[in-house]
Design an enzyme around this catalytic site. Structure first.
Site, PDB file in Angstrom:
ATOM      1  CD  GLU A 170      -2.021  -1.107 -12.855  1.00  0.00           C
ATOM      2  OE1 GLU A 170      -1.214  -0.157 -12.820  1.00  0.00           O
ATOM      3  OE2 GLU A 170      -2.944  -1.235 -12.050  1.00  0.00           O
ATOM      4  CG  ASN A 212      -4.450  -7.822 -12.276  1.00  0.00           C
ATOM      5  OD1 ASN A 212      -5.576  -8.281 -12.422  1.00  0.00           O
ATOM      6  ND2 ASN A 212      -4.188  -6.847 -11.407  1.00  0.00           N
ATOM      7  CG  HIS A 249     -10.228  -0.213 -10.432  1.00  0.00           C
ATOM      8  ND1 HIS A 249     -10.465  -0.427  -9.103  1.00  0.00           N
ATOM      9  CD2 HIS A 249      -9.006  -0.747 -10.682  1.00  0.00           C
ATOM     10  CE1 HIS A 249      -9.441  -1.063  -8.559  1.00  0.00           C
ATOM     11  NE2 HIS A 249      -8.539  -1.271  -9.502  1.00  0.00           N
ATOM     12  CD  GLU A 278      -6.463  -4.300  -8.870  1.00  0.00           C
ATOM     13  OE1 GLU A 278      -6.613  -3.065  -8.880  1.00  0.00           O
ATOM     14  OE2 GLU A 278      -5.365  -4.853  -9.084  1.00  0.00           O
ATOM     15  CG  ASP A 280     -13.131  -0.002  -7.234  1.00  0.00           C
ATOM     16  OD1 ASP A 280     -13.049   0.100  -8.486  1.00  0.00           O
ATOM     17  OD2 ASP A 280     -12.199   0.321  -6.484  1.00  0.00           O
TER      18      ASP A 280
HETATM   19  O1  G2I Z   1      -4.902   2.140  -7.740  1.00  0.00           O
HETATM   20  C1  G2I Z   1      -5.845   1.130  -7.512  1.00  0.00           C
HETATM   21  C2  G2I Z   1      -5.278  -0.218  -7.841  1.00  0.00           C
HETATM   22  C3  G2I Z   1      -5.002  -0.313  -9.326  1.00  0.00           C
HETATM   23  N1  G2I Z   1      -4.524  -1.640  -9.676  1.00  0.00           N
HETATM   24  C4  G2I Z   1      -3.385  -2.109  -8.939  1.00  0.00           C
HETATM   25  C5  G2I Z   1      -3.602  -1.979  -7.438  1.00  0.00           C
HETATM   26  O2  G2I Z   1      -2.442  -2.361  -6.751  1.00  0.00           O
HETATM   27  C6  G2I Z   1      -3.995  -0.575  -7.073  1.00  0.00           C
HETATM   28  O3  G2I Z   1      -4.180  -0.543  -5.648  1.00  0.00           O
HETATM   29  C7  G2I Z   1      -3.859   0.679  -5.043  1.00  0.00           C
HETATM   30  C8  G2I Z   1      -4.147   0.578  -3.563  1.00  0.00           C
HETATM   31  O4  G2I Z   1      -5.528   0.382  -3.387  1.00  0.00           O
HETATM   32  C9  G2I Z   1      -3.746   1.877  -2.866  1.00  0.00           C
HETATM   33  O5  G2I Z   1      -3.855   1.714  -1.462  1.00  0.00           O
HETATM   34  O6  G2I Z   1      -2.491   0.936  -5.247  1.00  0.00           O
HETATM   35  C10 G2I Z   1      -2.110   2.205  -4.743  1.00  0.00           C
HETATM   36  C11 G2I Z   1      -0.656   2.438  -5.093  1.00  0.00           C
HETATM   37  O7  G2I Z   1      -0.436   2.320  -6.416  1.00  0.00           O
HETATM   38  C12 G2I Z   1      -2.312   2.227  -3.232  1.00  0.00           C
HETATM   39  O8  G2I Z   1      -2.058   3.515  -2.753  1.00  0.00           O
HETATM   40  C13 G2I Z   1      -1.013   3.628  -1.856  1.00  0.00           C
HETATM   41  C14 G2I Z   1      -0.638   5.072  -1.732  1.00  0.00           C
HETATM   42  O9  G2I Z   1      -0.209   5.516  -3.021  1.00  0.00           O
HETATM   43  C15 G2I Z   1       0.470   5.232  -0.767  1.00  0.00           C
HETATM   44  O10 G2I Z   1       0.759   6.586  -0.588  1.00  0.00           O
HETATM   45  C16 G2I Z   1       0.094   4.568   0.573  1.00  0.00           C
HETATM   46  O11 G2I Z   1       1.187   4.600   1.434  1.00  0.00           O
HETATM   47  O12 G2I Z   1      -1.411   3.115  -0.593  1.00  0.00           O
HETATM   48  C17 G2I Z   1      -0.349   3.140   0.322  1.00  0.00           C
HETATM   49  C18 G2I Z   1      -0.787   2.420   1.617  1.00  0.00           C
HETATM   50  O13 G2I Z   1      -1.964   2.996   2.116  1.00  0.00           O
END
Ligand code: G2I
Length: 480
Positions: A170, A212, A249, A278, A280
């Site tokens: 990103e 990515n 996404h 990724e 969805d």
């Molecule tokens: O945002 C969706 C994705 C966009 N592209 C990069 C990916 O790495 C990203 O994944 C998401 C995860 O699916 C989330 O699960 O990235 C987020 C963070 O940037 C993730 O969220 C985080 C929360 O922000 C935290 O508060 C939490 O502790 O997930 C953590 C674990 O559940």
């Protein structure tokens, strides 16, 4: 040390460059239509199996905290042959304090995947987001050094266990500029991305190295063009990049568009693999999922699709119900559409160079040399091998699709509906993917016991040749 020496022979004249030459040849053959397998009817019954039969993978994001949930792991183990850690390999997870690395949760995911024949995609080595606090407050050359050290340490730690790295995530801005996103990393100098790729290349020479991003799906968008221009420039200057990940996404603000296939094929034409990393889709409309998969299958270098979670309840956007399984684990209409599109799709060209899967069998082994296409073709039409009778069933192995670096085998079991079949491959061969059975391995990683798992009496597996094209042998078949 020997791997370092191997690494020294690499870019721009090393294996990555040689791969490019093979790729060019494959592209030429593909352009003439000579290299494609016919699109055959296929009996794949799971996402991973159907993708593997076409020389591709189907993956999902996995959260370590959910691996204790039986319903979750049942679907994971049955359906997928590639895994991305949803958060556990990010910078804040792997280097919470500067110079102190923490790999426990990431290793849980890697071990779960590899012990079951799934491959792993590493996400992500360098990103402006999810940085540990100590890094967020750094700048300039200290930050550049810290970032490069992070890339080196993490890629080295997982060397040989991860088939592809999202080296940089990103880095481009949304909107109409088509330029880089402002971030502390960007402010260390515009060359930070290529510096990260070179560090990853040195640390893990045999992994595929990917850029990515999200909102890069629409070919007409400035951000898509910005990334495209960077990749073209990297290829022209010999920066070691192998692949581009399209997060994909899709939602009402950022919808799927029909020029998505043009985007995938245009990037592929630059000489990189492309992957959907990724996926969805808000509301999970079956038709949109089908279109996405059809677009990937139409592009020979689109070698894998990953959905961002298993059940709707596992999604970062749970309220959008964007995934293939509902919260109680049942398949949604989108699942059926995806499976059908995989089964109806074209296989990747048989002359394709390595695409997705270095070895994944347990225990982790050192990285094998990059395999070149064989100079002498192995027999592909020899009679099937049959093990001695006696275990209450018979297992017959047949050759199936073959690529430049790997081949598929299919085993048909008769005489029992519940069975276990022992198959041996010849080192340095490694089984890299399986379908329609539950595999376990002996400690050498060369002998696989495949047990029936309710998917019928035909199972299959992919073997990385690593220079040896001997047909795997069925050692026994036992009714259970
Ligand atoms: O945002 C969706 C994705 C966009 N592209 C990069 C990916 O790495 C990203 O994944 C998401 C995860 O699916 C989330 O699960 O990235 C987020 C963070 O940037 C993730 O969220 C985080 C929360 O922000 C935290 O508060 C939490 O502790 O997930 C953590 C674990 O559940």
């Amino acid at each position: 040390m020997t791997e370092r020496c191997h690494g020294d022979t690499r870019s721009p004249a090393g294996p990555r460059a040689r791969t490019a030459i093979v790729l060019a040849a494959a592209a030429l053959l593909a352009a003439t239509g000579a290299a494609f397998l016919p699109s055959t009817a296929s009996a794949g019954t799971t996402l991973g199996a159907s993708a593997a039969e076409k020389g591709r993978y189907f993956g999902t994001a996995v959260a370590a905290s959910r691996l204790s949930d039986n319903a979750y792991t049942t679907i994971l183990n049955r359906e997928f042959n590639m895994v991305t850690a949803e958060n556990e390999m990010k910078m804040n997870a792997t280097e919470p304090q500067q110079g102190r690395f923490s790999y426990g949760a990431a290793e849980q995911i890697v071990n779960h995947a590899r012990s079951r024949g799934m491959s792993v995609r590493g996400h992500t080595l360098a990103w402006h987001s999810q940085q540990p606090g100590w890094m967020e407050s750094m700048s300039g050359s200290a930050l550049r050094q810290a970032m490069l050290n992070h890339v080196t340490q993490v890629a080295t730690h997982f060397r040989g266990q991860v088939v592809a790295w999202d080296v940089v995530n990103e880095a481009f801005a949304d909107g109409s500029s088509g330029g880089r996103r402002d971030s502390n990393l960007q402010r260390t100098g515009n060359d930070w991305i290529e510096a990260a790729f070179r560090a990853a290349d040195a640390a893990d020479p045999n992994a595929k190295l990917c850029y990515n991003d999200y909102n890069t799906d629409n070919w007409t968008h400035a951000k898509t063009q910005g990334v495209y221009n960077m990749v073209r420039d990297f290829k022209a200057r010999g920066v070691p990049i192998d692949c581009v990940g399209f997060q994909s996404h899709f939602n009402n603000n950022s919808p799927y568009v029909s020029n998505y296939r043009t985007t995938l094929s245009s990037f592929a034409a630059l000489g990189v693999d492309v992957q959907i990393t990724e996926l969805d889709i808000q509301g999970a409309p079956a038709n949109t999922y089908r279109s996405v998969v059809e677009d990937c299958m139409a592009v020979p270098r689109c070698n894998g699709i990953t959905v961002w979670g298993i059940r709707d309840s596992d999604s970062w956007l749970a309220s959008q119900t964007p995934l293939l399984f509902n919260s109680n684990g049942s398949k949604k209409p989108a699942y059926d559409a995806v499976l059908a599109a995989l089964n109806n799709g074209a296989a990747v060209p048989t002359t394709a160079p390595p695409t997705s899967v270095p070895p994944t069998s347990v225990p982790p082994t050192s990285t094998p040399p990059t395999s070149a296409p064989p100079t002498t073709a192995p027999p592909t039409t020899a009679p099937p091998t049959t093990p001695p009778p006696g275990g209450g069933c018979t297992a017959t192995l047949q050759d199936s699709t073959r690529w430049g670096d790997r081949f598929n085998s299919q085993v048909t079991v008769s005489g029992a509906s519940s069975w276990s079949v022992v198959v041996a491959v010849t080192p340095p061969q490694k089984v890299s993917a399986t379908w329609n059975g539950s595999p376990t391995w002996d400690s050498s990683g060369n002998v696989m016991t495949m047990r029936s798992n309710g998917s019928g009496n035909v199972f299959g597996f992919t073997t990385m040749a690593n220079g040896n094209w001997t047909r795997p042998q069925v050692l026994s078949c036992t009714a259970s």
